[in-house]
Scaffold this motif. Sequence first.
Motif, PDB file in Angstrom:
ATOM      1  N   ARG A 140       0.821  -1.215   0.000  1.00  0.00           N
ATOM      2  CA  ARG A 140       0.000   0.000   0.000  1.00  0.00           C
ATOM      3  C   ARG A 140       0.851   1.260   0.000  1.00  0.00           C
ATOM      4  O   ARG A 140       0.465   2.286  -0.560  1.00  0.00           O
ATOM      5  N   ASP A 141       2.030   1.179   0.618  1.00  0.00           N
ATOM      6  CA  ASP A 141       2.913   2.344   0.686  1.00  0.00           C
ATOM      7  C   ASP A 141       3.720   2.564  -0.588  1.00  0.00           C
ATOM      8  O   ASP A 141       4.328   3.618  -0.764  1.00  0.00           O
ATOM      9  N   ASN A 142       3.743   1.579  -1.471  1.00  0.00           N
ATOM     10  CA  ASN A 142       4.625   1.660  -2.636  1.00  0.00           C
ATOM     11  C   ASN A 142       3.901   1.419  -3.960  1.00  0.00           C
ATOM     12  O   ASN A 142       4.526   1.021  -4.948  1.00  0.00           O
ATOM     13  N   LEU A 143       2.626   1.704  -4.005  1.00  0.00           N
ATOM     14  CA  LEU A 143       1.842   1.457  -5.207  1.00  0.00           C
ATOM     15  C   LEU A 143       2.349   2.257  -6.412  1.00  0.00           C
ATOM     16  O   LEU A 143       2.240   1.808  -7.559  1.00  0.00           O
ATOM     17  N   ALA A 144       2.880   3.441  -6.159  1.00  0.00           N
ATOM     18  CA  ALA A 144       3.339   4.293  -7.259  1.00  0.00           C
ATOM     19  C   ALA A 144       4.677   3.846  -7.832  1.00  0.00           C
ATOM     20  O   ALA A 144       5.091   4.333  -8.891  1.00  0.00           O
ATOM     21  N   ASN A 145       5.348   2.936  -7.166  1.00  0.00           N
ATOM     22  CA  ASN A 145       6.655   2.463  -7.626  1.00  0.00           C
ATOM     23  C   ASN A 145       6.475   1.533  -8.828  1.00  0.00           C
ATOM     24  O   ASN A 145       5.867   0.469  -8.702  1.00  0.00           O
TER      25      ASN A 145
END
Length: 323
Positions: free
Chosen positions: A218-223
């Motif tokens: 959830r914290d790294n979806l944009a990666n």
Amino acid sequence: MFFSTDHCEDIDKNKVWSETLSSTYFPLSAECRNPVDFKGNLKSWALGVVGLSEMECDSVMYRRNKSHFKEEKDNSLLITIPHRVDVHFQQSSRQTSCGPGSFLVERGDMPYEFSHAQRNKLWVLKVPTSSVQSRLGPTDRLGALTFDATSGIGSYFVGAVRNALESIDAIDSAAREMAGQHLLDLLCLSMRSDDRILDSASSSIRAAHLQRAEQFIRDNLANPNLNSQMVAESCGISLRYLQGLFAENDYSVVGYIREQRLARCHETLRMVHESSTLAQIAHRWGFYDQAQFCKYYRVKYGCTPSDTRKNTRVEAAVTSGKH
């Protein structure tokens, strides 16, 4: 919106107060301790997907029953911040009191009772359950939890609510929408810092690993490089072990990543003043094939991304016209 009972001397106060709160939050019933002399006022604003209100009223009991939400499709949470006296809350098997310096989480998809014995002032946020889930994970353990707001991120969150209320009438709708996103992010950060947010089953090592893996996703979806191997390495476990954890819960790592990305895209598309193109929004949350994004989106939400954006703006225009 502003409502006050000061001009409602000859009507059923229980009924009118129930209707007022039902239209602001969701259907519920209100039982005023002294219906004849009851006084209450409510101010509310839309901050994008977040609703914000300030309420001051005499002693009252609120009840939300199964009949109130059996037809609802979109679930919400209410976040209540009391200022004068404690509020008392019961949901499922939990009973709690929340006083000034704390805030309370109420699940809208389960029956509850909420009351305060004396005149009170409350700040209340209505937030989509899906928006909290996309940042924090399952919300079934949140109902009737109280959180400290005297220090740390909890204090910062309540301070941000105060700042929003103080400036709300001086900012335009686009700024209000951004303020709503800011409050939503701060709320989830403040709850996430509490150990009780871990699943009740997290005493097991496997459950704790799964919770950490889901939060990392959830914290790294944009990666753009987010994949199963990266998640496994971040948690210090093997890829096979990670895949087994997700399989035990009937979904895959890839499927979970896709579902979380779709949820954030859906939330972004519901922001009236978001000017990014559909392709830019998809790219922002990790989708690099727009055709696939649209395909998965239609399957999950039953409409196209364009439909969601169009319908949101039409609804906003209708609501604005009413005021």
